[in-house]
Structures are given as structure tokens and as C-alpha cells.
Design a protein around this motif. Structure first.
Motif, PDB file in Angstrom:
ATOM      1  N   LYS A   1     -13.420  -8.222  -3.713  1.00 11.24           N
ATOM      2  CA  LYS A   1     -13.546  -8.656  -2.310  1.00 11.24           C
ATOM      3  C   LYS A   1     -12.816  -9.988  -2.152  1.00 11.24           C
ATOM      4  N   LEU A   2     -11.878 -10.027  -1.212  1.00 11.97           N
ATOM      5  CA  LEU A   2     -11.131 -11.276  -1.004  1.00 11.97           C
ATOM      6  C   LEU A   2     -12.056 -12.387  -0.525  1.00 11.97           C
ATOM      7  N   GLY A   3     -11.662 -13.620  -0.820  1.00 10.37           N
ATOM      8  CA  GLY A   3     -12.413 -14.775  -0.311  1.00 10.37           C
ATOM      9  C   GLY A   3     -11.950 -15.103   1.110  1.00 10.37           C
ATOM     10  N   GLN A   4     -12.438 -16.247   1.577  1.00  6.95           N
ATOM     11  CA  GLN A   4     -12.077 -16.702   2.921  1.00  6.95           C
ATOM     12  C   GLN A   4     -10.582 -17.068   2.972  1.00  6.95           C
ATOM     13  N   LEU A   5      -9.846 -16.513   3.921  1.00  7.69           N
ATOM     14  CA  LEU A   5      -8.411 -16.841   3.994  1.00  7.69           C
ATOM     15  C   LEU A   5      -8.204 -18.147   4.768  1.00  7.69           C
ATOM     16  N   GLY A   6      -7.077 -18.785   4.495  1.00 11.05           N
ATOM     17  CA  GLY A   6      -6.759 -20.042   5.195  1.00 11.05           C
ATOM     18  C   GLY A   6      -5.373 -20.468   4.786  1.00 11.05           C
ATOM     19  N   PRO A   7      -4.747 -21.353   5.538  1.00  5.92           N
ATOM     20  CA  PRO A   7      -3.366 -21.743   5.215  1.00  5.92           C
ATOM     21  C   PRO A   7      -3.287 -22.451   3.859  1.00  5.92           C
ATOM     22  N   VAL A   8      -2.221 -22.149   3.141  1.00  5.38           N
ATOM     23  CA  VAL A   8      -2.048 -22.774   1.829  1.00  5.38           C
ATOM     24  C   VAL A   8      -1.059 -23.942   1.941  1.00  5.38           C
ATOM     25  N   PHE A   9       0.096 -23.660   2.487  1.00  4.12           N
ATOM     26  CA  PHE A   9       1.088 -24.712   2.722  1.00  4.12           C
ATOM     27  C   PHE A   9       1.542 -24.621   4.178  1.00  4.12           C
ATOM     28  N   PRO A  10       0.827 -25.272   5.088  1.00  3.84           N
ATOM     29  CA  PRO A  10       1.267 -25.213   6.482  1.00  3.84           C
ATOM     30  C   PRO A  10       2.665 -25.820   6.610  1.00  3.84           C
ATOM     31  N   ARG A  11       3.474 -25.256   7.484  1.00  6.99           N
ATOM     32  CA  ARG A  11       4.841 -25.762   7.663  1.00  6.99           C
ATOM     33  C   ARG A  11       4.824 -27.250   8.007  1.00  6.99           C
ATOM     34  N   ALA A  12       5.768 -27.985   7.402  1.00  5.84           N
ATOM     35  CA  ALA A  12       5.824 -29.432   7.700  1.00  5.84           C
ATOM     36  C   ALA A  12       6.333 -29.622   9.123  1.00  5.84           C
ATOM     37  N   GLU A  13       5.673 -30.518   9.833  1.00  9.06           N
ATOM     38  CA  GLU A  13       6.082 -30.793  11.219  1.00  9.06           C
ATOM     39  C   GLU A  13       7.457 -31.462  11.215  1.00  9.06           C
ATOM     40  N   LYS A  14       8.094 -31.404  12.374  1.00  3.63           N
ATOM     41  CA  LYS A  14       9.436 -32.006  12.508  1.00  3.63           C
ATOM     42  C   LYS A  14       9.421 -33.503  12.180  1.00  3.63           C
ATOM     43  N   ASP A  15       8.283 -34.143  12.501  1.00  2.10           N
ATOM     44  CA  ASP A  15       8.275 -35.595  12.312  1.00  2.10           C
ATOM     45  C   ASP A  15       7.850 -36.023  10.899  1.00  2.10           C
ATOM     46  N   ALA A  16       7.747 -35.047   9.971  1.00  2.00           N
ATOM     47  CA  ALA A  16       7.267 -35.412   8.621  1.00  2.00           C
ATOM     48  C   ALA A  16       8.146 -36.486   7.984  1.00  2.00           C
ATOM     49  N   ILE A  17       9.457 -36.352   8.175  1.00  2.00           N
ATOM     50  CA  ILE A  17      10.372 -37.314   7.537  1.00  2.00           C
ATOM     51  C   ILE A  17      10.163 -38.706   8.134  1.00  2.00           C
ATOM     52  N   THR A  18      10.129 -38.770   9.463  1.00  2.87           N
ATOM     53  CA  THR A  18       9.945 -40.099  10.079  1.00  2.87           C
ATOM     54  C   THR A  18       8.591 -40.681   9.714  1.00  2.87           C
ATOM     55  N   ARG A  19       7.581 -39.841   9.620  1.00  2.71           N
ATOM     56  CA  ARG A  19       6.265 -40.380   9.249  1.00  2.71           C
ATOM     57  C   ARG A  19       6.317 -41.012   7.857  1.00  2.71           C
ATOM     58  N   MET A  20       6.989 -40.329   6.950  1.00  5.15           N
ATOM     59  CA  MET A  20       7.071 -40.895   5.592  1.00  5.15           C
ATOM     60  C   MET A  20       7.897 -42.179   5.603  1.00  5.15           C
ATOM     61  N   GLN A  21       8.981 -42.155   6.368  1.00  2.73           N
ATOM     62  CA  GLN A  21       9.794 -43.380   6.425  1.00  2.73           C
ATOM     63  C   GLN A  21       8.997 -44.539   7.009  1.00  2.73           C
ATOM     64  N   GLU A  22       8.218 -44.234   8.032  1.00  2.00           N
ATOM     65  CA  GLU A  22       7.415 -45.304   8.644  1.00  2.00           C
ATOM     66  C   GLU A  22       6.380 -45.850   7.660  1.00  2.00           C
ATOM     67  N   LEU A  23       5.782 -44.938   6.912  1.00  6.08           N
ATOM     68  CA  LEU A  23       4.791 -45.399   5.923  1.00  6.08           C
ATOM     69  C   LEU A  23       5.444 -46.338   4.909  1.00  6.08           C
ATOM     70  N   GLU A  24       6.656 -45.977   4.492  1.00  5.11           N
ATOM     71  CA  GLU A  24       7.360 -46.833   3.528  1.00  5.11           C
ATOM     72  C   GLU A  24       7.747 -48.170   4.153  1.00  5.11           C
ATOM     73  N   ASP A  25       8.083 -48.129   5.428  1.00  2.00           N
ATOM     74  CA  ASP A  25       8.506 -49.369   6.084  1.00  2.00           C
ATOM     75  C   ASP A  25       7.373 -50.383   6.192  1.00  2.00           C
ATOM     76  N   LYS A  26       6.158 -49.900   6.019  1.00  2.00           N
ATOM     77  CA  LYS A  26       5.039 -50.847   6.021  1.00  2.00           C
ATOM     78  C   LYS A  26       5.055 -51.719   4.770  1.00  2.00           C
ATOM     79  N   TYR A  27       5.875 -51.300   3.812  1.00  2.00           N
ATOM     80  CA  TYR A  27       5.973 -52.069   2.561  1.00  2.00           C
ATOM     81  C   TYR A  27       7.371 -52.627   2.454  1.00  2.00           C
ATOM     82  N   PRO A  28       7.737 -53.560   3.337  1.00  2.00           N
ATOM     83  CA  PRO A  28       9.140 -53.964   3.423  1.00  2.00           C
ATOM     84  C   PRO A  28       9.696 -54.531   2.127  1.00  2.00           C
ATOM     85  N   ALA A  29       8.846 -55.207   1.363  1.00  2.00           N
ATOM     86  CA  ALA A  29       9.379 -55.831   0.144  1.00  2.00           C
ATOM     87  C   ALA A  29       9.831 -54.786  -0.856  1.00  2.00           C
TER      88      ALA A  29
END
Ligand code: MSP
Length: 720
Positions: A515-543
Motif C-alpha cells: 500500500k503506497l504511503g501519503q503522496l506529496g511533492p518531492v522536488f517542487p520546481r524552483a521558482e523564477k526568482d530562486a537565483i535572485t533570492r540566493m544572490q540577495e541572501l549572499e549580498d547580506k554578507y558583503p565582506a
């Protein structure tokens, strides 16, 4: 971090280590890369039935840490404890399954290091002398050369030290080490590192200074506390002190030493492949079975490191895409042993194509159909044991997937066993592609519309085949994407993957009726803004961001030198799409037509029109520099190509050059060459080539002869 308990005593053991990380800087992706690779191998071996012991930790002594602490206004103890706990917290957040985390400031380590020192002293391998010479505090490395010499590893100017020191008789091990390398071809991997180490030892070993008196943040020499033990002797010993060396309890040492795999970054191979085995030989302890050096994680073309200011924090990727995405990217994208680039774009692209659209989508479409057509219960299939023959096309297709799974399992296992993670994953994902194609071609959604009982059976065949393939893929991908694999395992109705026996993965292991278990997303598609979000997170560490790179890279030594008569042979490193680097001097008589035209008169001639003269500004665009070859190896299945790693003093880079017919790899190590340093990178046989070696093209066949100098020219010097 808890790890799976080793319950049985009879399993083969597997001891794996990472380098212990300096605490002068917070963890970044470069450190994460090594630790993730070790964790993957540890999980793989556990899953194949080994009794694994996985060790990591932090390297907390030495002048560099002492200075960093002073800069931060802290005591070395406070400072080291703070950064060490950041490393540990990151590994725990990522769920890394280390069994022990050693800190070199721990009492158990201190006792072990002092014991090692005493043993080496008693066995006659340590004596007292005076060292006057150069020392690189950044790399904690003794460097040969006059005052002002730059460190060969980081390019910083070394400091002159003059101290009474204890010395280790490294010179006594020159022959023994060479014999050992010869008799144990797998001791240093990959081959490029082995060649480099062998060339270094053949060049002659001098005794090694193993104590310092000019600072005291370290482990005191037993009986002579003015001296602290050299930080590399201190650090290397962690691999045995963590197992109880020097303590009253030898259980772990007896069980796990020697290490099976010691993973390191390539820049510390000399310490691990020369000093470490020599210390062990001197202490009469067995040597590790294999030291495996990986390449560098590059960010914007240079090694990711705090000193360059071009680091990316693992936490940024974890926040946006999760640990599995990072693990998968690092191990799939970079051929283990070679340098590879990290970028947010490439990460998101891989994530979406391989994880969201590839694996995640296959799981979701297959399990959703089992829910829809079979009420969430794995259907009965006859092809599971290859007996179903009523529909030859379908049977062939199902059997085809079964045998693809079988062969890919072998290929994936070989990949993991050889630390060839990218190929292992390539094989696993090609199986995903085959199963996806099989589903699309057999279109179960169409068959589901028929009420014929035979069609119902076909539907069962197709979905069973897909689900069973997912089980096998998931088990094999588990060491790399453990969180996602655990989720899918539960969705398949198989429970907790950490409790599963993944040693045998024969086809048919998925029981119909599950009997299968509860289904759910495994790797949801990355949103368009994923790259900018990561860049922004890095920019918080300017040094620490890449924008600081230019400021922090050590100054490039530029020397005025006369330009020799160079003739570049475009085909030398097959950079055929790039303009040839040319010298403003007449070509050698044997020059090929693509050499610059000799200066004749001002009247335009046909030859001049074909080879128009260039202005000095044009030539100035070509950045020719002196570099030294540190690593050379053949490129498999390419008779003419060599893969070189050259050192410019301020950076190391990989160049693929077509000179294998004229030069053996060994003859190039340590040789100074001229390179075109500002060529756009390109790929040759899948290897990134960053630059081009300058050579004359001689004789009918255009044999390459490397450009060189009569005088000894500093590396990094520009030709202009
Ligand atoms: N403390 C020493 C090691 C002592 S082991 C007895 C040391 N520490 S380090 O923090 O500078 O680097 C340790 C390791 O981190 C490197 O060998 C390498 O494995 C990893 N990396 C650090 N930067 C890296 C990249 N940019 N790319 C890949 N690995 C990197 O040396």
C-alpha cells in the motif's frame, strides 16, 4: 548527529575522514563539498553492509588562528570554539552522518599528539636544530627561498623566521616513500596528484621543522614547553587521536585504523601524501589505504576561498533549494578530482531539469497513476520475473527496463566505489530517462480507458515496472539525496529507508499488494526568482561576496621581460576558435602560415593583407604570463592531449593542451611555461581549459616546442 548504529560485529569496516577545517573562517561551499562527498561515500558503504566510521572536525591551533582571534578581539579559545560550532551546526543542519567530530583543542587530541611526538623522539626521528628561513603563516608552510619569497600555494609574501626548532628526519623517508608509492598504486588518487607527489619527493626531501617558539597557541612539546608542535603535525594526527591513539583504550584504533579513504582537497596533498605517511612510518603505524584528492570548487573562475572573498555560503542554497539539491549539484556537476565551477544559474538549471522535472516528476506521475487506477496499491505484474509473453511489445519494453536497471545498478555501484560520483549519477539519471520514455511510449492513461481485462493487466505491468524502477533508483540515489529518497521510500509504502536492507536490489523487490504511503511533492520546481533570492541572501554578507574578489586577491607580480620569438601553434591546445597569440618579432623560419608575417615594407602586399599588422594596443589585449606546471596527466582516449594544472602565483588553473606527443606528463611538472591567460574558457573532451600554452611549431609535423626563458623568471610575470 546520530548515525545508524553498527549492530553486527562481522561486517567489513570502512574508515573515512575529511580534512579538519581551519577555524579562521566560517564554513563555505568549498568545505561543504568535501564533507558532502565523504558523507555520500559513508552512506553508500553503510548501505552496502559496511561498518562505517566517518570522522570530521576542526583544526584550531596555529599562528593564523591566533592572529584571526586577536583581530576579532577574542581569545583563541573563544574564537575557535565559536567557529568550530558553526561548522558543526552546518553539518547537523545538512544531516551529515559523521560518527565523530574532533577538535584539536580537545584534551584527547592533545594527549595523542604529545604521545606521537614522544614516540618519534624515542625512535630517533626527532632532533633539535636551528631553522632560519621563510614561513607562510596563511598556509602554515615552510617555504624555500630568500626573504621576500612568495608562498607557492597562496602567493602571499612569506615571513622570515629564525628559531631553535625540533626537526623531524623527513629525509630518511625519501626512498621508503617512493617505494611505497610504487608498490601501492592506489595510495594517492587521482593519478595527477600521484605524479605531482612523486615528482616532489624525487626532487629530494629535507628534514622538517616541527616546532615553533614565536607564539604559543598550540600543543606544547612534551618536556620542553617553550615549543609548540608544528600545526600540521598536530592536525594530521587527528586521524588517529580521534580513534584513541595515545589513550588507554585502543578499541577504535584497532578496529578502524588504517583509514580506507582519506578525502582531501588537492592543495593539501603534500601534507597528506608525504608528511603524514612519513610520520606514520616513523611511528611504526600502518598507512592509510588511499588518499583521494578532489579538485577545487571555483566561483567566477577562481578557487572559492575566504581570502579571495568569493565564497558562497552553503546556508544560502539550503534556505532556497534544500540540502539534497546542493548535494546533487556538487556531485553531479563536478567530475570528482577535477576543478569545477559553481554558479546559481547552473544550480537552478540542474535542479529543475534533473530533480524537479526528472526524478520528482517520474515519481509523481507513476505513483499518482497507481493511486488513480489501482487505489494506491502496487499492482501484480508478471513481467517481474520475465514470464509474461502475451503482449510481445510490452513484454519487451518491460524486460528492457528491467535489464537497463540491472546494468545501471552495476554502473552506479562501480561509480560510487571509485568515488566517481558524477558518472554514478549520470547512470542513475539515464535510467530515469528510460523509464520516463517507457511510460510515455506505453501511455497507460490511454490503456486505462479500456475495460478489457487484458488491458487491465497491461496497465498493471507498466505501472509495476515504473514503480519498481523508482524503488531501485531511489535506493541507489539515497547516498546523494537522502531526504528526498527517504520521502519517496515512504511514498512507495516501504517505510523508513534508514532501516531498509539496500545491499541487494534485485528486480522484483517491490511486493505487489504494497500500500503506497501519503503522496506529496518531492522536488517542487524552483521558482523564477530562486537565483535572485540566493544572490540577495549572499549580498547580506558583503565582506564575503564575489564583488570583493578584486580587492582581496594578492597583488599580481608583474615583471618587465623581453618577449622571446614566439610562434603559437593554434592547434597546440586546439583553441582553434581563438586568435593566436603573436609576438611582434619575425617568425622562426619553420613557422606555419598562421604565424605573424615578417615585417617587410609599408606597401601592402598579399601576404600583409592576409596577415595584417596589429597595433600595439591589439597585442596588449593578449595577456601572456609565466606559469609553472604543478600537475600533468594524460587525457584518457585523447592521444594528443594533456591536462595541466598551472600555477600563476595568484591562482591555479586547468589547461588542456595538445602537446602529449611531444612531452610526457612527468617531464612537465615543475617546468615554467608561457600561457595566454585571458582566453575565454572552453571545453575539450569535457574538460574546461582556461588558457593556452604558448609553443613554437617546429618541422613538417608542427611539433610543439614550449616557450621558455634562459633566466629564472618569477611566476605570474607578464610578457609585454
Ligand atoms: N586545516 C587544514 C587541513 C588539515 S587536515 C589534517 C586545511 N583547512 S582548510 O579549512 O583550509 O581546508 C580544508 C579543506 O576544505 C580543503 O582541503 C578542501 O578539502 C576543502 N576546501 C576549502 N576550499 C575549497 C574549495 N574552494 N573547493 C574545494 N574544496 C575546498 O587546509
Amino acid at each position: 548527529m546520530p548515525t545508524q548504529e553498527n549492530k553486527q560485529g562481522s561486517r567489513p569496516k570502512f574508515f573515512i575522514t575529511t580534512p579538519i577545517y581551519y577555524v579562521n573562517a566560517r564554513p563555505h561551499l568549498g568545505h561543504t563539498y568535501t564533507t558532502v562527498a565523504a558523507d555520500t561515500l559513508a552512506r553508500w558503504k553503510r548501505m552496502r553492509g559496511y561498518d562505517v566510521y566517518f570522522l570530521t572536525g576542526t583544526d584550531e591551533h596555529g599562528q593564523k588562528i591566533e592572529r584571526s582571534a586577536a583581530k576579532a578581539g577574542k581569545t583563541p579559545q573563544e574564537f575557535a570554539a565559536g567557529v568550530s560550532s558553526e561548522f558543526r551546526a552546518l553539518w547537523d543542519r545538512m544531516g551529515l552522518t559523521y560518527d565523530d567530530y574532533i577538535r584539536t583543542t580537545e584534551e584527547r587530541h592533545k594527549r595523542g599528539v604529545q604521545h606521537l611526538f614522544t614516540v618519534l623522539q624515542e625512535r630517533g626521528f626527532i632532533y633539535k636544530g636551528t631553522y632560519t628561513g621563510q614561513y607562510c603563516v596563511w598556509d602554515e608552510l615552510y617555504v624555500e627561498g630568500p626573504p621576500g619569497t612568495a608562498c607557492p600555494d597562496c602567493g602571499r609574501i612569506t615571513e622570515t623566521v629564525s628559531e631553535e626548532n625540533y626537526f623531524f628526519k623527513l629525509s630518511a623517508f625519501e626512498r621508503k616513500l617512493l617505494e611505497y608509492y610504487e608498490q601501492h598504486p592506489d595510495f594517492i588518487r587521482p593519478e595527477a596528484r600521484r605524479n605531482e607527489v612523486v615528482a616532489f619527493v624525487r626532487g629530494g626531501l629535507r628534514d622538517l621543522s616541527i616546532s615553533r617558539t614565536s607564539f604559543n597557541w598550540g600543543i606544547p612539546v612534551p618536556g620542553d614547553e617553550r615549543h609548540v608542535i608544528y600545526v600540521w603535525m598536530d592536525a594530521l594526527a587527528n586521524y588517529i587521536t580521534a580513534l584513541g591513539y595515545g589513550s588507554d583504550d585502543p578499541t577504535l584504533l584497532e578496529k578502524y585504523w588504517p583509514a580506507d579513504v582519506q578525502l582531501i582537497g588537492k592543495e593539501i596533498s603534500r601534507f597528506h601524501c608525504v608528511y603524514w605517511p612519513a610520520f606514520l612510518m616513523a611511528a611504526d603505524l600502518p598507512l592509510p589505504k588511499s588518499i583521494v584528492a578532489h579538485g577545487w570548487l571555483l566561483f567566477e573562475q577562481s578557487k572559492m576561498s575566504k581570502s579571495r572573498g568569493n565564497i558562497v555560503r552553503a546556508e544560502t542554497v539550503l534556505d532556497v533549494l534544500g540540502a539534497d539539491a546542493l548535494r546533487y549539484f556538487l556531485l553531479r556537476e563536478i567530475v570528482f578530482g577535477q576543478d569545477g565551477s559553481f554558479s546559481f544559474d547552473a544550480l537552478v538549471q540542474r535542479y529543475n531539469s534533473d530533480l524537479a522535472n526528472g526524478y520528482g516528476n517520474l515519481v509523481s506521475r507513476t505513483l499518482t497513476m497507481i493511486v488513480k487506477y489501482f487505489g494506491g496499491v502496487v499492482p501484480e505484474a508478471k513481467t517481474a520475473n520475465y514470464r509474461y509473453k502475451e503482449n510481445a511489445v510490452l513484454t519487451d519494453a518491460c524486460e528492457g527496463i528491467g535489464s537497463v536497471a540491472h546494468f545501471q545498478e552495476i554502473s552506479i555501484s562501480i561509480g560510487f566505489d571509485n568515488l566517481d560520483f558524477s558518472h554514478a549519477l549520470e547512470s542513475a539519471w539515464s535510467l530515469i530517462g528510460s523509464v520516463d520514455g517507457f511510460i510515455t511510449a506505453s501511455a497507460p492513461w490511454k490503456i486505462s480507458e479500456s475495460s478489457d481485462p487484458k488491458d487491465r493487466q497491461y496497465l498493471a505491468e507498466i505501472l509495476y515496472t515504473a514503480a519498481e524502477s523508482i524503488r531501485i533508483i531511489t535506493a541507489l540515489a539515497y547516498p546523494v539525496i537522502p531526504d528526498a529518497a527517504a520521502k519517496v521510500w515512504r511514498q512507495l509504502g516501504l517505510g523508513d529507508i534508514t532501516q531498509a536492507d539496500l545491499k541487494e536490489l534485485q528486480w522484483g523487490g517491490l511486493k505487489p499488494g504494497t500500500k503506497l504511503g501519503q503522496l506529496g511533492p518531492v522536488f517542487p520546481r524552483a521558482e523564477k526568482d530562486a537565483i535572485t533570492r540566493m544572490q540577495e541572501l549572499e549580498d547580506k554578507y558583503p565582506a564575503q561576496t564575489a564583488t570583493e574578489t578584486a580587492k582581496q586577491v594578492p597583488a599580481i607580480p608583474v615583471t618587465e621581460v623581453a618577449i622571446p620569438a614566439l610562434v603559437t601553434k593554434e592547434t597546440v591546445d586546439t583553441h582553434t576558435t581563438h586568435p593566436a597569440a603573436v609576438a611582434p618579432t619575425p617568425p622562426a623560419p619553420e613557422a606555419k602560415p598562421h604565424a605573424p608575417a615578417p615585417a617587410v615594407d609599408a606597401t601592402p602586399t598579399l601576404a600583409a593583407a592576409e596577415n595584417p599588422k596589429i597595433a600595439i594596443e591589439d597585442f596588449a589585449k593578449v595577456e601572456l604570463r609565466v606559469a609553472i606546471v604543478r600537475v600533468a596527466e594524460r587525457v584518457p582516449k585523447a592521444d594528443r592531449l594533456l591536462r595541466l594544472e598551472v600555477d600563476l602565483g595568484y591562482e591555479q588553473r586547468q589547461i588542456v593542451a595538445g602537446i602529449a606527443e611531444a612531452y610526457t606528463p612527468e617531464s612537465l611538472i615543475g617546468r615554467k611555461v608561457v600561457i595566454v591567460a585571458n582566453l575565454a574558457p572552453r571545453k575539450l573532451r569535457g574538460l574546461e581549459s582556461n588558457g593556452m600554452i604558448v609553443a613554437a611549431s617546429v618541422g613538417e609535423k608542427g611539433t610543439p616546442v614550449l616557450a621558455g626563458f634562459l633566466e629564472d623568471v618569477e611566476i605570474g610575470a607578464r610578457l609585454k
